[in-house]
Design an enzyme around this catalytic site. Structure first.
Site, PDB file in Angstrom:
ATOM      1  N   SER A  48      51.834  71.022  82.247  1.00  0.00           N
ATOM      2  CA  SER A  48      53.085  70.479  81.710  1.00  0.00           C
ATOM      3  C   SER A  48      53.292  70.804  80.238  1.00  0.00           C
ATOM      4  O   SER A  48      54.435  70.878  79.771  1.00  0.00           O
ATOM      5  CB  SER A  48      53.128  68.957  81.903  1.00  0.00           C
ATOM      6  OG  SER A  48      52.022  68.332  81.261  1.00  0.00           O
ATOM      7  N   ASP A  64      52.271  60.841  73.798  1.00  0.00           N
ATOM      8  CA  ASP A  64      51.468  59.914  74.595  1.00  0.00           C
ATOM      9  C   ASP A  64      49.968  60.200  74.527  1.00  0.00           C
ATOM     10  O   ASP A  64      49.217  59.725  75.364  1.00  0.00           O
ATOM     11  CB  ASP A  64      51.920  59.960  76.060  1.00  0.00           C
ATOM     12  CG  ASP A  64      51.816  61.367  76.654  1.00  0.00           C
ATOM     13  OD1 ASP A  64      51.344  62.289  75.952  1.00  0.00           O
ATOM     14  OD2 ASP A  64      52.186  61.548  77.829  1.00  0.00           O
ATOM     15  N   HIS A  82      50.946  64.954  75.709  1.00  0.00           N
ATOM     16  CA  HIS A  82      52.139  65.802  75.687  1.00  0.00           C
ATOM     17  C   HIS A  82      52.690  65.903  74.263  1.00  0.00           C
ATOM     18  O   HIS A  82      52.759  64.911  73.542  1.00  0.00           O
ATOM     19  CB  HIS A  82      53.197  65.258  76.634  1.00  0.00           C
ATOM     20  CG  HIS A  82      52.744  65.263  78.054  1.00  0.00           C
ATOM     21  ND1 HIS A  82      52.223  64.139  78.666  1.00  0.00           N
ATOM     22  CD2 HIS A  82      52.694  66.261  78.973  1.00  0.00           C
ATOM     23  CE1 HIS A  82      51.888  64.447  79.912  1.00  0.00           C
ATOM     24  NE2 HIS A  82      52.157  65.717  80.121  1.00  0.00           N
TER      25      HIS A  82
END
Length: 204
Positions: free
Chosen positions: A9, A179, A182
């Site tokens: 991601s 977080d 990310h």
């Protein structure tokens, strides 16, 4: 020149909402840097990041997403989820350091045998913005594998883990992530500048 980025991601970041499928993360910053610095050179940037991926997931899609596009340069960023799942989903079947190395060697062997791509390997960044966090204590074993296979396959190493740890040790209070994993814009900038410093010559 076709430059392909593949990973999880952190690489994917925003690409599915982007008409160019490049995203808004570090891949976008690298793209914009080279497109503007070398306006007379033809670049094609491909983002093949998929959220949640571990190296086992890369192995399943490697032929389609990494080999078939036949890139001139391939940049691989993987390892965060191989460690993070040990913390947030310990009930899952985990990827050991030994398995991580075995799969990484297989993926890079395929690149060498099936393409003429220059290989760039990015270290995984951090898990929590705390040098002493459990994630950051587990990551170095996986980072060591990436450094080892980079030498084995004559790949360019992007020391992103080292860059992030050095930044955290400076303790200036300015966050790099949303977080703990990310990236915010600052974290993406640190990834991009570290990549450009280590691997930029590969695109010239």
């Amino acid at each position: 020149m076709k430059v392909l980025f593949i990973g999880d991601s952190i690489t994917e970041w925003g690409r599915h909402g982007d008409p160019e499928d490049i995203g808004t993360g570090y891949v976008r910053l690298i793209h914009d840097y080279f497109v503007t610095l070398y306006p007379n050179k033809q670049f094609t940037f491909l983002n093949r990041g998929v959220g949640g991926n571990r190296i086992t997931d890369l192995a399943e899609r490697w032929q389609q997403d990494a080999i078939a596009p036949n890139p001139d340069v391939i940049s691989i960023s993987i390892g965060i989820n191989d460690v993070w799942r040990q913390i947030d989903h310990p009930e899952m079947e985990q990827v050991s350091v030994k398995q991580f190395e075995h799969l990484y060697v297989d993926l890079l062997t395929q690149v060498k045998e099936k393409t003429n791509a220059k290989i760039i390997l990015m270290e995984p960044t951090v898990i929590d913005e705390d040098v002493e966090s459990r994630g950051n204590q587990l990551l170095p074993n996986y980072v060591a594998v990436i450094r080892k296979v980079a030498q084995q396959f004559d790949a360019t190493l992007v020391p992103t883990h080292r860059a992030f740890i050095d930044y955290l040790k400076a303790n200036n209070g300015y966050k790099l992530t949303t977080d703990g994993v990310h990236m915010n814009s600052t974290g993406n900038m640190l990834m991009a500048t570290t990549w450009i410093q280590a691997a930029g010559e590969r695109l010239k």
